[in-house]
Design a protein around this motif. Structure first.
Motif, PDB file in Angstrom:
ATOM      1  N   VAL A 246      66.916  94.721   7.574  1.00 50.55           N
ATOM      2  CA  VAL A 246      65.553  94.890   8.080  1.00 50.55           C
ATOM      3  C   VAL A 246      65.251  93.805   9.109  1.00 50.55           C
ATOM      4  CG1 VAL A 246      63.112  94.945   7.455  1.00 50.55           C
ATOM      5  CG2 VAL A 246      64.828  95.915   5.910  1.00 50.55           C
ATOM      6  N   LYS A 247      64.626  94.199  10.226  1.00 51.87           N
ATOM      7  CA  LYS A 247      64.348  93.251  11.305  1.00 51.87           C
ATOM      8  C   LYS A 247      63.368  92.163  10.864  1.00 51.87           C
ATOM      9  CE  LYS A 247      64.883  96.991  14.709  1.00 51.87           C
ATOM     10  NZ  LYS A 247      64.160  97.842  15.681  1.00 51.87           N
ATOM     11  N   ARG A 248      62.263  92.560  10.222  1.00 51.97           N
ATOM     12  CA  ARG A 248      61.244  91.597   9.776  1.00 51.97           C
ATOM     13  C   ARG A 248      60.951  91.854   8.295  1.00 51.97           C
ATOM     14  NH1 ARG A 248      56.242  91.664  13.818  1.00 51.97           N
ATOM     15  NH2 ARG A 248      55.635  90.012  12.368  1.00 51.97           N
ATOM     16  N   PRO A 249      61.849  91.442   7.398  1.00 51.36           N
ATOM     17  CA  PRO A 249      61.729  91.794   5.970  1.00 51.36           C
ATOM     18  C   PRO A 249      60.457  91.278   5.308  1.00 51.36           C
ATOM     19  CG  PRO A 249      63.387  90.086   6.309  1.00 51.36           C
ATOM     20  CD  PRO A 249      63.026  90.605   7.666  1.00 51.36           C
ATOM     21  N   GLU A 250      59.965  90.109   5.717  1.00 51.65           N
ATOM     22  CA  GLU A 250      58.787  89.539   5.075  1.00 51.65           C
ATOM     23  C   GLU A 250      57.557  90.422   5.259  1.00 51.65           C
ATOM     24  OE1 GLU A 250      59.063  88.322   9.238  1.00 51.65           O
ATOM     25  OE2 GLU A 250      60.455  88.146   7.553  1.00 51.65           O
ATOM     26  N   ARG A 251      57.495  91.175   6.345  1.00 50.43           N
ATOM     27  CA  ARG A 251      56.372  92.073   6.589  1.00 50.43           C
ATOM     28  C   ARG A 251      56.706  93.527   6.262  1.00 50.43           C
ATOM     29  NH1 ARG A 251      54.894  94.305  12.468  1.00 50.43           N
ATOM     30  NH2 ARG A 251      56.828  95.384  11.881  1.00 50.43           N
ATOM     31  N   ASP A 252      57.895  93.970   6.684  1.00 49.58           N
ATOM     32  CA  ASP A 252      58.222  95.393   6.644  1.00 49.58           C
ATOM     33  C   ASP A 252      58.574  95.908   5.254  1.00 49.58           C
ATOM     34  OD1 ASP A 252      57.830  95.221   9.325  1.00 49.58           O
ATOM     35  OD2 ASP A 252      59.952  95.298   9.882  1.00 49.58           O
ATOM     36  N   LEU A 253      59.208  95.079   4.412  1.00 47.07           N
ATOM     37  CA  LEU A 253      59.609  95.553   3.087  1.00 47.07           C
ATOM     38  C   LEU A 253      58.425  95.906   2.193  1.00 47.07           C
ATOM     39  CD1 LEU A 253      62.724  93.307   2.467  1.00 47.07           C
ATOM     40  CD2 LEU A 253      62.692  95.800   2.411  1.00 47.07           C
ATOM     41  N   PRO A 254      57.377  95.057   2.086  1.00 50.87           N
ATOM     42  CA  PRO A 254      56.214  95.467   1.284  1.00 50.87           C
ATOM     43  C   PRO A 254      55.567  96.748   1.806  1.00 50.87           C
ATOM     44  CG  PRO A 254      56.153  93.107   1.680  1.00 50.87           C
ATOM     45  CD  PRO A 254      57.251  93.657   2.542  1.00 50.87           C
ATOM     46  N   ILE A 255      55.514  96.907   3.131  1.00 43.70           N
ATOM     47  CA  ILE A 255      54.944  98.127   3.711  1.00 43.70           C
ATOM     48  C   ILE A 255      55.767  99.338   3.292  1.00 43.70           C
ATOM     49  CG2 ILE A 255      54.531  99.367   5.874  1.00 43.70           C
ATOM     50  CD1 ILE A 255      53.897  96.678   7.181  1.00 43.70           C
ATOM     51  N   GLY A 256      57.093  99.217   3.388  1.00 44.70           N
ATOM     52  CA  GLY A 256      57.962 100.341   3.045  1.00 44.70           C
ATOM     53  C   GLY A 256      57.898 100.712   1.576  1.00 44.70           C
ATOM     54  N   ILE A 257      57.900  99.704   0.694  1.00 46.72           N
ATOM     55  CA  ILE A 257      57.910  99.949  -0.749  1.00 46.72           C
ATOM     56  C   ILE A 257      56.601 100.584  -1.213  1.00 46.72           C
ATOM     57  CG2 ILE A 257      57.979  98.829  -3.014  1.00 46.72           C
ATOM     58  CD1 ILE A 257      59.775  96.668  -1.693  1.00 46.72           C
ATOM     59  N   ILE A 258      55.498  99.919  -0.911  1.00 41.57           N
ATOM     60  CA  ILE A 258      54.193 100.370  -1.414  1.00 41.57           C
ATOM     61  C   ILE A 258      53.729 101.623  -0.670  1.00 41.57           C
ATOM     62  CG2 ILE A 258      51.780  99.719  -1.738  1.00 41.57           C
ATOM     63  CD1 ILE A 258      52.767  96.804  -1.981  1.00 41.57           C
ATOM     64  N   GLY A 259      53.966 101.656   0.645  1.00 42.30           N
ATOM     65  CA  GLY A 259      53.538 102.809   1.435  1.00 42.30           C
ATOM     66  C   GLY A 259      54.186 104.103   0.984  1.00 42.30           C
ATOM     67  N   SER A 260      55.500 104.084   0.791  1.00 46.10           N
ATOM     68  CA  SER A 260      56.200 105.309   0.383  1.00 46.10           C
ATOM     69  C   SER A 260      55.775 105.750  -1.012  1.00 46.10           C
ATOM     70  CB  SER A 260      57.716 105.094   0.427  1.00 46.10           C
ATOM     71  OG  SER A 260      58.117 104.049  -0.439  1.00 46.10           O
TER      72      SER A 260
END
Length: 468
Positions: A246-260
Motif C-alpha cells: 500500500v502506498k500510504r498504509p497509515e491512511r489507506d488501510l483503515p479506509i479500506g477495512i472499515i469502508g468495505s
C-alpha cells in the motif's frame, strides 16, 4: 529460547520498507474494492437462503449481529494495520505482541481459513458456472463435474471447473498484485451493480405479510444464523495482508477495512429484507440460489440469468482476494524462518512471492477438485472468529506495552471495543457444531507438532539464526 519471544516493531516496519521487497502500488480505492471483492460472494448469493431457514425474516438481525462482531474487530485491525504496515495480517501483529507460539498458531489458522475458503468458493463457482452453461444447452461430462462421492449415486472423478478457476486466478496472482487489483475492481463494479439492480427490481415485489412472524425461532435462531452468515463477512481482514503493498498504509488501510465492511453490511441487510419479503422463509429450505429464487418467485425470470452471472463474478473475486491473503501470510511466516525460505522468495520480474503463490494454488485447487466440502463454511468461520479474538487481545496488549507508539488510526474505546469484539466473536463460536470444534482442534494440534518439530528451531529469533 522462549516460545513467547516477540519481534521488534521498529525493525519490522523498517524491513517492510527496505528495497527488494513487495511493490507498493495500492491505494484506498483498490483496498475498498479488494474488501468488497472478498466479502460479496458466496455469502449473499448462497448462504442467505440457509440463514433465512434458520432465522426467518429476522435474518436481517443476524446480519446486523455478525456485522457488529466484525465492526469491533475491524477497528482493532485498522489500528494495527496502520501502525504496523507489514505483510501477514494478524499473524504479524501477534508476533509483535503476544509471542511466537501465538503468532505461529494464528498463522497456521489463517492458512487453513484462507485456503479452504478458496477451495469452498471455487466449488460454489463451479456449480453456478455449470448452471450458466446449461442455460446455453452446454455441459461437461458428469464425471468431471464434482468431487468423488459429492453426488450420491452418481460416479464422479473430480471437479474440473473448480480446479481450472483456481489455476487461472493463481496465474494472475503470480503475475502481479497491480494486475490482480485491476481485474478485481472491474468485477466488483459489475457484481455490485447486479446486487443493486436486484434491490431495485425486488423492492416492488415485497409483501410485508411475509415478515410475520418476524422471529419464528427466537433469539437462538437469530444467533445460529449469525454464526453461519458470519462467513458472508469474511474477507475484510484479507485487506490487511496487503499492508506492505500500500502506498500510504497509515491512511489507506483503515479506509479500506472499515469502508468495505460498512458498504457490504448495508447491502446484506437490504438484500435479506427484500428476499424474505418476496418469498416465505420456509421455501428457502435446500435452495442454493436464493437470490435467483426470489426473482423467479416474483415473476422476474428475465433477470435470474443476470444474478447467476453476478454470482459467478462475485465468487471469482472472493477466490482472488482470499488466495492473495493466504500467499501473503505464507510469505510473512517464511520470511520469519518459521517455514522454508523458498516460500518468501520474490520473483524479480513480477515482484510477487511466485513459488508460494503456485504452491497454495495447486494444493487448494486439488482439494477443491477432489474433496467434498460439506461443513466447510463452519470450519472457516471458527478459524476467522479465533483470529478476530486474538487481534482484539493484541490491541489491548500493545496499548500497554507501547503507549508511545505512533498510531495513525486509533481504535476508539480501548479496552471496551476490543472486549466487545471478543465477546461477540466467542458468542458466535459457541453456536458452531461439535464436529467443527473437533476438526479445528485437530488442525491446531497438527500445528503445534510442526511448530515444536520444525519451526521453533528455525525461526530467525532463535539464537544463532538471526541474520548478521
Amino acid at each position: 529460547m522462549s516460545i513467547f519471544r516477540t519481534k521488534n516493531l521498529d525493525t519490522m516496519v523498517a524491513d517492510s520498507r527496505s528495497p527488494g521487497g513487495l511493490k507498493k502500488v495500492l491505494g484506498p480505492t483498490d483496498l475498498i474494492f479488494m474488501g468488497i471483492g472478498a466479502i460479496v460472494g458466496t455469502g449473499i448469493f448462497v448462504l442467505t437462503g440457509t440463514g433465512a431457514v434458520t432465522a426467518g425474516p429476522a435474518l436481517t438481525l443476524s446480519f446486523v449481529v455478525a456485522a457488529l462482531a466484525c465492526c469491533f474487530a475491524a477497528m482493532c485491525y485498522a489500528e494495527f494495520a496502520s501502525t504496523v504496515p507489514v505483510a501477514g495480517s494478524i499473524y504479524t501483529y501477534s508476533y509483535a505482541t503476544l509471542g511466537e507460539i501465538v503468532a505461529w498458531m494464528i498463522g497456521w489458522d489463517l492458512l487453513l481459513e484462507y485456503g479452504l475458503a478458496t477451495s469452498a468458493v471455487s466449488v460454489g463457482w463451479s456449480g453456478y458456472f455449470q448452471s450458466l452453461l446449461s442455460g446455453f444447452g452446454l455441459g461437461l461430462p458428469t464425471v468431471l463435474t464434482a468431487a468423488p462421492g459429492a453426488l450420491p449415486g452418481v460416479e464422479t472423478w473430480f471437479n474440473l471447473p473448480a480446479l481450472v478457476i483456481m489455476l487461472v486466478l493463481t496465474t494472475l496472482l503470480s503475475w502481479g498484485v497491480r494486475e490482480s487489483a485491476r481485474l478485481n475492481n472491474i468485477l466488483v463494479v459489475i457484481k455490485v451493480s447486479v446486487v443493486l439492480l436486484f434491490i431495485v427490481v425486488g423492492a416492488k415485489h415485497v409483501q410485508p405479510a411475509n415478515w410475520q412472524p418476524f422471529m419464528p425461532f427466537g433469539v437462538s435462531g437469530v444467533m445460529s444464523a449469525a454464526a453461519l452468515v458470519f462467513f458472508a463477512f469474511i474477507g475484510f481482514d484479507a485487506v490487511t495482508s496487503a499492508a506492505e503493498e500500500v502506498k500510504r498504509p497509515e491512511r489507506d488501510l483503515p479506509i479500506g477495512i472499515i469502508g468495505s465492511l460498512v458498504i457490504c453490511a448495508v447491502l446484506y441487510v437490504v438484500v435479506a429484507a427484500i428476499m424474505t419479503g418476496i418469498v416465505p422463509y420456509q421455501k428457502f429450505l435446500g435452495i442454493d440460489h436464493p437470490v435467483s429464487l426470489a426473482l423467479q418467485y416474483a415473476g422476474e425470470n428475465w433477470f435470474a440469468g443476470f444474478v447467476d452471472l453476478g454470482a459467478i463474478l462475485g465468487m471469482t473475486t472472493v477466490i482472488l482476494v482470499m488466495a492473495y491473503g493466504q500467499t501473503r501470510v505464507l510469505y510473512a511466516m517464511s520470511r520469519d524462518g518459521l517455514l522454508p525460505k523458498r516460500l518468501s522468495s520474490i520473483n524479480p520480474k513480477y515482484g510477487t512471492p511466485y513459488f508460494a503463490t503456485w504452491t497454495v494454488g495447486i494444493i487448494f485447487g486439488v482439494i477443491a477438485a477432489f474433496v467434498p466440502l460439506g461443513v466447510l463454511a463452519e470450519l472457516i468461520n471458527i478459524g476467522t472468529l479465533a483470529a478476530f479474538c486474538l487481534v482484539s487481545v493484541a490491541v489491548i496488549v500493545l496499548r500497554k506495552k507501547r503507549p508511545d507508539l505512533h498510531r495513525a488510526f486509533r481504535c476508539p474505546g480501548v479496552p471496551l471495543v476490543p472486549i466487545l469484539a471478543i465477546v461477540f466473536c466467542f458468542a458466535l463460536m459457541t453456536f458452531l457444531s461439535k464436529t467443527t470444534w473437533i476438526a479445528f482442534g485437530i488442525w491446531l494440534v497438527l500445528g503445534l507438532v510442526i511448530y515444536f518439530g520444525y519451526a521453533r528451531r528455525r525461526a530467525l529469533l532463535h539464537p544463532g539464526n538471526a541474520p548478521a
